[in-house]
Design a protein around this motif. Structure first.
Motif, PDB file in Angstrom:
ATOM      1  N   ALA A 198     -40.601  -0.957 -12.904  1.00 53.52           N
ATOM      2  CA  ALA A 198     -39.827  -2.196 -13.115  1.00 53.52           C
ATOM      3  C   ALA A 198     -38.928  -1.851 -12.326  1.00 53.52           C
ATOM      4  O   ALA A 198     -37.912  -1.124 -12.634  1.00 53.52           O
ATOM      5  CB  ALA A 198     -40.208  -3.384 -14.908  1.00 53.52           C
ATOM      6  N   ASN A 199     -38.082  -3.511 -11.609  1.00 55.08           N
ATOM      7  CA  ASN A 199     -36.848  -3.236 -11.195  1.00 55.08           C
ATOM      8  C   ASN A 199     -35.918  -3.214 -12.686  1.00 55.08           C
ATOM      9  O   ASN A 199     -34.611  -3.398 -12.550  1.00 55.08           O
ATOM     10  CB  ASN A 199     -36.910  -4.254 -10.270  1.00 55.08           C
ATOM     11  N   ASP A 218     -37.804  -7.628 -15.588  1.00 57.57           N
ATOM     12  CA  ASP A 218     -38.445  -7.578 -15.095  1.00 57.57           C
ATOM     13  C   ASP A 218     -39.688  -6.591 -15.702  1.00 57.57           C
ATOM     14  O   ASP A 218     -41.056  -7.045 -15.638  1.00 57.57           O
ATOM     15  CB  ASP A 218     -37.993  -6.713 -13.896  1.00 57.57           C
ATOM     16  N   LYS A 270     -43.659  -8.145 -16.914  1.00 53.78           N
ATOM     17  CA  LYS A 270     -44.990  -8.072 -15.990  1.00 53.78           C
ATOM     18  C   LYS A 270     -45.761  -7.984 -18.307  1.00 53.78           C
ATOM     19  O   LYS A 270     -47.023  -7.145 -17.742  1.00 53.78           O
ATOM     20  CB  LYS A 270     -44.552  -6.609 -16.201  1.00 53.78           C
TER      21      LYS A 270
END
Length: 241
Positions: free
Chosen positions: A226-227, A231, A235
């Motif tokens: 994940a960024n 994020d 998810k």
């Protein structure tokens, strides 16, 4: 946030001053450069949590998709919170679930899993050696990574990869990094007898490498998932067992 999963706070929420204190303590104790603000916002609203079915009869949990050839999804049991002495008298939601500083002490100091400026913030499950970590380094700040249990990899992941593909994910990842930086393969030790594939095991001298190359190599066992913290949370998905 979820339909059948309750997000149960681990400890009472934190204040903005607490977040600043946490950031300073993490820097002093573990050398983390900067505390991710999104994670700080989460701790102010929900100071750590466990994910629990809102119906005892439901067999359901939270998972995150993982881009690994030998595992496609990883369970996420909860997010670590921060304990303060003033919380005495407030029973945590799960007395067996570690808090943020205890987790990093275990992962960074006791077992030497975390590279510099990598902070653990969640586990796959209580009995697992797998974890989720977030970078506090300026080069990949906020990036969330997944670390697969080294013991499980040595007895399952590596065997599966060798039988199916003839090579291992982490080996190939490390070799790709070396090629990217023009590394001389004659300096790489044999790898086919190693149960694990770590930079310090296969490279004669990390000191001779460019700084960015060493940085990438020491993140070899960490898979980007994940960024950012937000994020990562976005998810997460409910799954039936």
């Amino acid at each position: 946030m979820f339909k059948n999963i309750e997000v149960i706070p681990q400890f009472p929420s934190l204040t903005p001053d607490d977040i600043l204190d946490v950031s300073n303590r993490l820097k002093e104790r573990f050398g983390y450069n900067k505390f991710p603000s999104e994670y700080g916002d989460f701790l102010q609203e929900t100071n750590g949590c466990i994910f629990s079915p809102n119906d005892d009869e439901l067999e359901i949990g939270i998972q995150l998709k993982i881009d690994l050839p030998f595992i496609e999804k990883a369970d996420v049991a909860g997010i670590f919170g921060v304990w303060y002495d003033r919380f005495d008298g407030n029973e945590p939601s799960n007395t067996n679930w570690p808090e943020l500083f205890a987790s990093n002490e275990n992962s960074k100091e006791n077992f030497d899993i975390l590279p510099d400026n990598m902070m653990s913030f969640a586990y796959e499950e209580e009995s697992s050696g797998s974890l989720f970590a977030i970078s506090t380094d300026q080069r990949d700040f906020g990036q969330v990574y997944y670390y697969y249990d080294g013991y499980m990899y040595s007895i399952f992941g590596r065997k599966f990869m060798l039988e199916k593909f003839g090579h291992c994910y982490y080996e190939q990842k490390l070799l790709n990094t070396l090629e990217k930086y023009g590394f001389d393969r004659s300096q790489i030790k044999k790898t086919n007898e190693l149960s694990e594939f770590e930079p310090y095991q296969v490279i004669n001298s990390l000191e001779s490498l460019p700084e960015d190359c060493e940085f990438e190599l020491l993140r070899n066992r960490f898979v980007p998932v994940a960024n950012s913290f937000n994020d990562f949370m976005a998810k997460l998905t409910e799954v039936e067992w």
